[in-house]
Design a protein around this motif. Structure first.
Motif, mmCIF file in Angstrom:
data_model
loop_
_atom_site.group_PDB
_atom_site.id
_atom_site.type_symbol
_atom_site.label_atom_id
_atom_site.label_comp_id
_atom_site.label_asym_id
_atom_site.label_seq_id
_atom_site.Cartn_x
_atom_site.Cartn_y
_atom_site.Cartn_z
ATOM 1 N N LEU A 2 0.824 -1.210 0.000
ATOM 2 C CA LEU A 2 0.000 0.000 0.000
ATOM 3 C C LEU A 2 0.857 1.259 0.000
ATOM 4 O O LEU A 2 0.453 2.287 -0.533
ATOM 5 C CB LEU A 2 -0.964 -0.012 1.186
ATOM 6 C CG LEU A 2 -2.013 -1.124 1.145
ATOM 7 C CD1 LEU A 2 -2.877 -1.079 2.388
ATOM 8 C CD2 LEU A 2 -2.858 -1.031 -0.096
ATOM 9 N N HIS A 27 -3.975 -3.211 -4.857
ATOM 10 C CA HIS A 27 -4.966 -3.381 -3.787
ATOM 11 C C HIS A 27 -5.392 -4.844 -3.649
ATOM 12 O O HIS A 27 -5.526 -5.350 -2.528
ATOM 13 C CB HIS A 27 -6.200 -2.510 -4.037
ATOM 14 C CG HIS A 27 -6.035 -1.107 -3.603
ATOM 15 N ND1 HIS A 27 -5.649 -0.107 -4.453
ATOM 16 C CD2 HIS A 27 -6.202 -0.526 -2.394
ATOM 17 C CE1 HIS A 27 -5.585 1.031 -3.797
ATOM 18 N NE2 HIS A 27 -5.919 0.808 -2.536
ATOM 19 N N ALA A 31 -4.724 -7.052 -0.354
ATOM 20 C CA ALA A 31 -5.827 -7.721 0.346
ATOM 21 C C ALA A 31 -5.527 -9.208 0.518
ATOM 22 O O ALA A 31 -5.804 -9.782 1.580
ATOM 23 C CB ALA A 31 -7.137 -7.518 -0.413
ATOM 24 N N ASP A 42 -9.805 -5.864 7.362
ATOM 25 C CA ASP A 42 -9.030 -4.905 6.578
ATOM 26 C C ASP A 42 -9.010 -5.288 5.103
ATOM 27 O O ASP A 42 -9.106 -4.429 4.225
ATOM 28 C CB ASP A 42 -7.593 -4.810 7.103
ATOM 29 C CG ASP A 42 -7.520 -4.195 8.487
ATOM 30 O OD1 ASP A 42 -8.438 -3.433 8.854
ATOM 31 O OD2 ASP A 42 -6.543 -4.480 9.207
ATOM 32 N N LEU A 46 -10.596 -3.065 2.075
ATOM 33 C CA LEU A 46 -9.758 -2.678 0.937
ATOM 34 C C LEU A 46 -10.410 -3.098 -0.378
ATOM 35 O O LEU A 46 -10.480 -2.310 -1.327
ATOM 36 C CB LEU A 46 -8.369 -3.304 1.088
ATOM 37 C CG LEU A 46 -7.292 -2.867 0.130
ATOM 38 C CD1 LEU A 46 -7.046 -1.372 0.220
ATOM 39 C CD2 LEU A 46 -6.013 -3.632 0.411
ATOM 40 N N ARG A 49 -13.371 -0.979 -1.548
ATOM 41 C CA ARG A 49 -13.058 0.362 -2.077
ATOM 42 C C ARG A 49 -12.613 0.319 -3.541
ATOM 43 O O ARG A 49 -12.451 1.362 -4.166
ATOM 44 C CB ARG A 49 -11.956 1.015 -1.239
ATOM 45 C CG ARG A 49 -12.404 1.376 0.158
ATOM 46 C CD ARG A 49 -11.438 2.312 0.835
ATOM 47 N NE ARG A 49 -10.056 1.859 0.782
ATOM 48 C CZ ARG A 49 -9.363 1.419 1.833
ATOM 49 N NH1 ARG A 49 -9.916 1.361 3.017
ATOM 50 N NH2 ARG A 49 -8.104 1.046 1.687
#
Length: 69
Positions: A2, A27, A31, A42, A46, A49
């Protein structure tokens, strides 16, 4: 991973980092790493989004698999 796509990173101006597809792939991979670390919430946050329409069918399937796991 990230940190790689963070707007404040030293790589922020790199040409690959300007691509929405590249950022979404990072991403998905981040993940997946979170899932293996047990950071399930989390990872889901992620993935939620992401702009799935910007992924290729292959990466969309990988993202869906990671979300399922």
């Amino acid at each position: 991973l990230l940190e790689l796509i963070s707007p404040d990173s030293k790589w922020a101006e790199h040409v690959d980092n300007q691509s929405v597809l590249f950022q979404n792939i990072v991403h998905v991979n981040a993940a997946a790493m979170m899932v293996t670390n047990g950071q399930f919430k989390d990872a889901i946050d992620l993935l939620n989004r992401l702009d799935r329409e910007e992924l290729t069918p292959y990466w969309r399937n990988i993202g869906d698999l990671v979300h399922y796991i």
